[in-house]
Design an enzyme around this catalytic site. Sequence first.
Site, PDB file in Angstrom:
ATOM      1  N   LYS A   1      41.851  47.425  12.480  1.00  0.00           N
ATOM      2  CA  LYS A   1      40.435  47.072  12.497  1.00  0.00           C
ATOM      3  C   LYS A   1      39.753  47.442  11.188  1.00  0.00           C
ATOM      4  O   LYS A   1      39.740  48.604  10.779  1.00  0.00           O
ATOM      5  CB  LYS A   1      39.771  47.782  13.683  1.00  0.00           C
ATOM      6  CG  LYS A   1      38.322  47.423  13.954  1.00  0.00           C
ATOM      7  CD  LYS A   1      37.887  48.158  15.227  1.00  0.00           C
ATOM      8  CE  LYS A   1      36.450  47.914  15.604  1.00  0.00           C
ATOM      9  NZ  LYS A   1      36.098  48.677  16.835  1.00  0.00           N
TER      10      LYS A   1
ATOM     11  N   GLU B   1      40.727  45.957  23.957  1.00  0.00           N
ATOM     12  CA  GLU B   1      40.782  46.999  22.933  1.00  0.00           C
ATOM     13  C   GLU B   1      41.117  48.330  23.595  1.00  0.00           C
ATOM     14  O   GLU B   1      40.685  48.633  24.713  1.00  0.00           O
ATOM     15  CB  GLU B   1      39.413  47.094  22.242  1.00  0.00           C
ATOM     16  CG  GLU B   1      39.315  48.167  21.177  1.00  0.00           C
ATOM     17  CD  GLU B   1      37.917  48.246  20.566  1.00  0.00           C
ATOM     18  OE1 GLU B   1      37.798  48.796  19.446  1.00  0.00           O
ATOM     19  OE2 GLU B   1      36.947  47.769  21.191  1.00  0.00           O
TER      20      GLU B   1
ATOM     21  N   CYS C   1      36.701  43.916  18.361  1.00  0.00           N
ATOM     22  CA  CYS C   1      35.372  44.407  18.713  1.00  0.00           C
ATOM     23  C   CYS C   1      34.318  44.298  17.620  1.00  0.00           C
ATOM     24  O   CYS C   1      33.780  43.222  17.387  1.00  0.00           O
ATOM     25  CB  CYS C   1      35.493  45.843  19.209  1.00  0.00           C
ATOM     26  SG  CYS C   1      34.032  46.417  20.137  1.00  0.00           S
TER      27      CYS C   1
END
Length: 439
Positions: free
Chosen positions: A295, A227, A328
């Site tokens: 995300k 990331e 994540c």
Amino acid sequence: MRFCAFVLLSLSLNAEVLLRQSAFTSTPAFTSTLEGWTAWSHRPETMPRVFVDSHVNRGEPGSLAINGVSNAASYGGWRKQVPGVKPGEWFRFKAFYKAESVTAENWQVVARLDWHTASGKRAGEPDYLPWTRRTGEWSELTGEAQAPAGAASVFLELYLANSPQGTVWWDDISIERIPPPAARKVSVATVNLRPRNSTGREESVAKFIGVVAKSVPAGTDVILLPEGITVVGTKKTYAEISESIPGPTTKSLGEVAKARNAYIIAGIYEREGATIYNTAVLIDRHGEVAGKYRKVYLPREEVEQGLTPGTHFPVFQTDFGKVGLMICYDVFFAEPARALANQGADVILMPIWGGDETLAKARAIENGVFLVTSGYDHPTYIMDPFGERLSQAREDGGVAIATIDLAKPYRWQWLGEMRTRRLKELRTDVAVPQPGLVR
């Protein structure tokens, strides 16, 4: 490893038809048995209405129909035994259905293969047919399965489950014996690197490219980076290093991907006007941007630094299968991985800064998919659908490498193949209360 159309064509040409039926008629003496098809339910109280409908079909007259008769307990429908099965053989099943007033087709419209021994006992666990494609008013339901040990015949079962107001019509039904599916082996490499004291995003990205050049072997199909590779080690803000897609970072990664004939996945920060996203990009073997995922689940810390969440969970078709991307904090929630698996993702690739290892393992197991991570405070590894780590990069600057087979079955001893079974048993029709709502 890339696969060519001739492999699929060869499978079709070599298939042996065991059953193909698309015309159904009944007589005045019709008593729940039709050309080997039998009406079935667990007990009389749960028997739906099972009949041949001469007015609904896809071409030839008639279809096999089931109605819930206003009974919430109704479960059952049509089944037919097909002999000549041998253990270890592979079969492809296909049927078309049309549903009306069915709330949740994924679990209420049931098609499965129930294997039996020569003595009539169940052999192994039933296999569900999970993959549905809309074709106008009708839906095509398909699946492939391997006959378990001891199997001598298979029951094709076409049911309607607990849909009191629903009706389903079945037509164009077939089962074929096919050659075993070819292995779908994919070579995966994932990088464990945390650049420090970089002057900017270009230097950090260059450090990742350097590790790829040094430690990722030629012929690797997929290369995963962590990331935020453009911000790590720079002491810059998200706004300062954000960029467009395509942009300078995807250009640099694209050159590597093209030179290596590999897919590269990495997390960067995307700017679109005034909006900044935490994004994972998928670069294809030609060096082009093949897709991106913004995300969806942003932690408070990222929101407070001005990031905006994404709005959907896309999957991407590659030359070896479907891949899904997570980033994540997504790992703390069940929905991202579930959404990707529901769309047929074979592998989930997850750039991650840090996150719970137990939850990551759960995402692989509960969805029956390979999970690959590349992290800083989270380990960097390649995990199989049973949650076992096939390879892990423990040292900074290291690379985890494994060849995975996307065609390999992963069956639980007492439950069978859970990837497809979960798709057919997942309840999407039961309302989930709004989080935090106190009534």
